[in-house]
Design an enzyme around this catalytic site. Structure first.
Site, PDB file in Angstrom:
ATOM      1  N   GLU A 153      31.223  56.106 -16.449  1.00 33.61           N
ATOM      2  CA  GLU A 153      31.951  55.692 -17.646  1.00 33.61           C
ATOM      3  C   GLU A 153      31.086  54.974 -18.680  1.00 33.61           C
ATOM      4  O   GLU A 153      31.361  53.820 -19.040  1.00 33.61           O
ATOM      5  CB  GLU A 153      33.152  54.835 -17.258  1.00 33.61           C
ATOM      6  CG  GLU A 153      34.158  55.587 -16.397  1.00 33.61           C
ATOM      7  CD  GLU A 153      35.430  54.798 -16.122  1.00 33.61           C
ATOM      8  OE1 GLU A 153      35.487  53.605 -16.490  1.00 33.61           O
ATOM      9  OE2 GLU A 153      36.364  55.366 -15.529  1.00 33.61           O
ATOM     10  N   ASP A 190      35.466  46.725 -13.190  1.00 35.16           N
ATOM     11  CA  ASP A 190      36.682  46.091 -12.689  1.00 35.16           C
ATOM     12  C   ASP A 190      36.610  45.681 -11.229  1.00 35.16           C
ATOM     13  O   ASP A 190      37.651  45.402 -10.617  1.00 35.16           O
ATOM     14  CB  ASP A 190      37.889  46.999 -12.920  1.00 35.16           C
ATOM     15  CG  ASP A 190      37.822  48.280 -12.099  1.00 35.16           C
ATOM     16  OD1 ASP A 190      36.780  48.531 -11.463  1.00 35.16           O
ATOM     17  OD2 ASP A 190      38.816  49.034 -12.094  1.00 35.16           O
ATOM     18  N   TYR A 213      43.570  59.307 -15.956  1.00 31.53           N
ATOM     19  CA  TYR A 213      44.713  58.570 -15.423  1.00 31.53           C
ATOM     20  C   TYR A 213      45.981  58.879 -16.216  1.00 31.53           C
ATOM     21  O   TYR A 213      46.717  57.976 -16.619  1.00 31.53           O
ATOM     22  CB  TYR A 213      44.416  57.075 -15.442  1.00 31.53           C
ATOM     23  CG  TYR A 213      43.362  56.664 -14.423  1.00 31.53           C
ATOM     24  CD1 TYR A 213      43.715  56.320 -13.130  1.00 31.53           C
ATOM     25  CD2 TYR A 213      42.019  56.645 -14.764  1.00 31.53           C
ATOM     26  CE1 TYR A 213      42.761  55.949 -12.194  1.00 31.53           C
ATOM     27  CE2 TYR A 213      41.046  56.279 -13.843  1.00 31.53           C
ATOM     28  CZ  TYR A 213      41.427  55.932 -12.558  1.00 31.53           C
ATOM     29  OH  TYR A 213      40.477  55.574 -11.634  1.00 31.53           O
ATOM     30  N   GLU A 228      38.072  60.614 -10.553  1.00 32.03           N
ATOM     31  CA  GLU A 228      39.030  59.513 -10.423  1.00 32.03           C
ATOM     32  C   GLU A 228      40.377  59.920 -10.993  1.00 32.03           C
ATOM     33  O   GLU A 228      40.459  60.514 -12.070  1.00 32.03           O
ATOM     34  CB  GLU A 228      38.558  58.247 -11.159  1.00 32.03           C
ATOM     35  CG  GLU A 228      37.387  57.529 -10.534  1.00 32.03           C
ATOM     36  CD  GLU A 228      37.062  56.222 -11.261  1.00 32.03           C
ATOM     37  OE1 GLU A 228      37.983  55.658 -11.912  1.00 32.03           O
ATOM     38  OE2 GLU A 228      35.912  55.770 -11.190  1.00 32.03           O
TER      39      GLU A 228
END
Length: 651
Positions: A452, A197, A503, A540
């Site tokens: 990831e 991203d 998240y 994260e």
């Protein structure tokens, strides 16, 4: 540790390709025997939209001789420098050239090398029309012996052809598509897509250096440190290189035996504290000063203490000598059960994920931004960050070494998929070059082989971890950063630390911060139990925030929600810390807002930073600062950590 007292002999050719892998890639530093000249500045530049460069032999001279050129600063990314949207989004070849002078005195007694800190991502390099080398990969250095192609005492031209295309065979990966419906798409329309991203900046991102060595020179150096009480131990191995044709000399063995090493350790004041003869062995430092992470040092000691390792190579037959100096710190880093230990003491990561991302400059190295970023890191009370999602510039690691900022050094293997044997070999090759570059860094305490992966089954991380461990003389801990949901089969047995990106309350249960106190501890405890109580690190977590936008009660994308989101996580982390779980740290995503590809669900870029892209603090930055300084005081009771006078007590 057993070290043979020997010279590691390396032969180098008089010309040829870049020095990669085991050949050594020491950073050029001036000394009594070495000179360094920067080629940074404004280069000539041209995008090769019509694929004409190779056919028209643009590499034969300055680009301005073959047509119009743009001005392009080096280092920088090319994407944001001009006013051209076409160039910003260009996928394919671009060309650079510059002219430089080489002193005549370099001709007979030195080797002259051309070194690139990085070139994203495929580079071909010519000197005065002669092909010198090529290199693939966008984040690590490469160099070639340019001597046979240089004009000494005269001007010379270097030309670089650079291609930023990503494919399924590159690291990181990407795909190219070419819509061919001419009723809907113009001729030549190309789409480069990738499964990460951040914006795929490209260019000559790091310094370009011309540097010299003697013909017999130190080509590589490995240092491993340890300590016992007040005595520091420095195990070292030096590699000495000779010209290739000397291998055939009848008296070569005798000549190599007449080449000696003298090594010395100098303290921060330049005083010699240890020395010996020999190209490998052990040095002991009395009353050693250890390298400590920022705000982790015992009372009366400092953080980031660096010694200098000075190597002198002397040939008794040719009377040539070489001197090289390397900064290093004495410290240990290892995983012991469920703890991450630095110098034998538990270490808790307080940090960030980051990007090399700056307005206009893109990913180009800029000392102004490097210093500003690290001043902000110190201001927050952070002690660490991950080089997400690629190796950062050597100039950055110079700062982290000196400041005591712990680094998780990550490869560019982000979101890998379809992991076959060819890609695995490429991945292992990247890790070999990364370890070779950073193996002596005091601040690098852990390797991350990637971020990831789409599937651990296809990634085969154990093979990459095993190879990485073999490359690193110091045997640092190794991790891989995971994002998939917990599964009992997802714990590579060779991984030392479990690193997870989560998240909760953002991508799932959006805006519902009340789930965080349940879901974070549950997830961490499941991973720790399944992975045999290995340490678990949150690498994260974060929430997007538009600076200046407020709403009460808090709502997503506001500064108020970002603070509430962090508050809920801090409570979950404190629960894990108090329950003696295998939880070893928290890293916010992200340090600062950064550029992304053009997307419909973000108004400009990723806005999860606690600082804006211009490095101005959002409310969350003050909130994080209060927590990190409080944690520093809690975790280091033996130190006199003084809270800043201007600390706002949000937490």
């Amino acid at each position: 540790m057993n070290f043979a007292l020997r010279i590691s002999i390396v032969f180098f050719a008089w010309g040829g390709g870049g020095v990669l892998g085991g050949g050594g890639i020491l950073y050029p530093r001036e000394s009594e025997s070495r000179e360094v000249v920067s080629l940074d500045g404004i280069w000539e530049f041209r995008a090769d939209y019509n694929h004409a460069g190779f056919k028209k032999r643009w590499f034969m001279g300055p680009l301005s001789q073959s047509g119009h050129t743009e001005m392009m600063p080096v280092p920088s990314s090319w994407n944001d420098i001009t006013q051209s949207k076409k160039l910003r989004d260009h996928v394919g070849w671009v060309w650079y050239s510059t002219t430089f002078f080489v002193p005549k005195r370099w001709k007979d007694k030195t080797r002259t090398w051309l070194r690139f800190g990085s070139a994203n991502r495929w580079a071909d390099v010519w000197i005065n029309g002669h092909h010198l080398m090529n290199h693939s990969g966008g984040y690590l250095p490469f160099e070639g012996d340019a001597g046979q192609y240089l004009k000494f005492g005269d001007n010379n031209v270097v030309v670089v052809a650079l291609n930023n295309t990503l494919t399924q065979a590159t690291i990181p990966q990407g795909t190219l598509s070419y819509p061919n419906d001419t009723s809907r798409y113009p001729s030549g329309y190309t789409v480069q897509s990738y499964n990460f991203d951040y914006f795929n900046y490209a260019g000559l991102h790091r310094p370009v250096l011309l540097h010299t060595t003697p013909k017999i020179y130190l080509s590589d150096l490995s240092i491993i440190t340890d300590f016992d009480g007040h005595e520091g131990r420095v195990y070292y191995t030096a590699s000495v290189s000779f010209p290739t044709e000397w291998e055939n000399y009848v008296n070569f063995a005798e000549h190599s035996q007449q080449t000696n090493c003298h090594v010395a350790v100098l303290d921060a004041s330049g005083v010699t504290v240890a020395s010996r003869h020999g190209c490998s062995g052990l040095l002991t430092i009395p009353n050693v000063k250890l390298w400590w992470p920022h705000l982790s040092q015992p009372k009366g000691e400092g953080s980031g203490y660096l010694y200098t390792f000075q190597t002198t190579i002397l040939s008794n037959t040719t009377l040539e000598f070489d001197v090289y100096r390397l900064k290093f710190g004495v410290r240990t880093a290892k995983v012991d059960g469920s703890q991450f230990l630095v110098n034998g003491k538990p270490f808790y990561f307080r940090g960030f994920g980051r990007h090399e991302d700056y307005s206009i400059r893109g990913r180009g190295v800029d000392p102004v931004m490097l210093v500003k970023d690290h001043n902000l890191l110190l201001w927050t009370g952070a002690n660490s960050y991950r080089t997400s999602h690629y190796p950062y510039a050597e100039e950055i690691l110079d700062l982290t070494d000196a400041l005591g900022i712990v680094i998780i050094d990550e490869s560019p293997a982000i979101g890998l998929t379809g992991f076959g044997p060819d890609l695995k070999r490429e991945h292992i090759s990247v890790m070999a070059d990364l370890v070779q570059r950073d193996k002596n860094r005091a601040s690098v305490l852990m390797w991350s082989i990637g971020n990831e992966p789409k599937s651990l089954e296809t990634l085969a991380p154990s093979d990459v971890i095993k190879s990485t461990r073999a490359f690193d003389p110091a045997k640092r801990p190794i991790t891989i950063v995971l994002s998939q949901n917990f599964s009992k089969g997802d714990c590579p047995p060779s991984m030392d630390v479990v690193s997870i990106n989560r998240y909760y309350g953002w991508y799932g249960d959006t805006g519902r911060t009340e789930v965080i106190s349940l879901q974070i501890p549950t997830e961490v405890n499941l991973w720790a139990k399944t992975c045999h109580n290995k340490p678990v690190l949150i690498t994260e977590y974060g929430a997007g925030t538009v600076a200046g936008v407020h709403q009460s009660p808090s709502f997503v994308w506001t500064e108020d929600f970002q603070v509430d989101y962090l508050r809920a996580h801090f409570a979950a982390f404190d629960h894990l810390r108090s329950s003696k779980a295998q939880f070893v740290g928290e890293m916010i995503w992200n340090f600062a807002d950064f550029a992304t590809p053009q997307e419909t669900f973000r108004p400009w870029g990723c806005m999860k930073g606690v600082f804006t892209r211009e490095r101005q603090p959002k409310a969350a930055a003050h909130f994080v600062r209060a927590r990190y300084w409080a944690l520093a005081r809690q975790d280091n009771l033996t130190s006199s950590v003084q809270l800043p006078n201007d600390l706002h007590c949000f937490y």
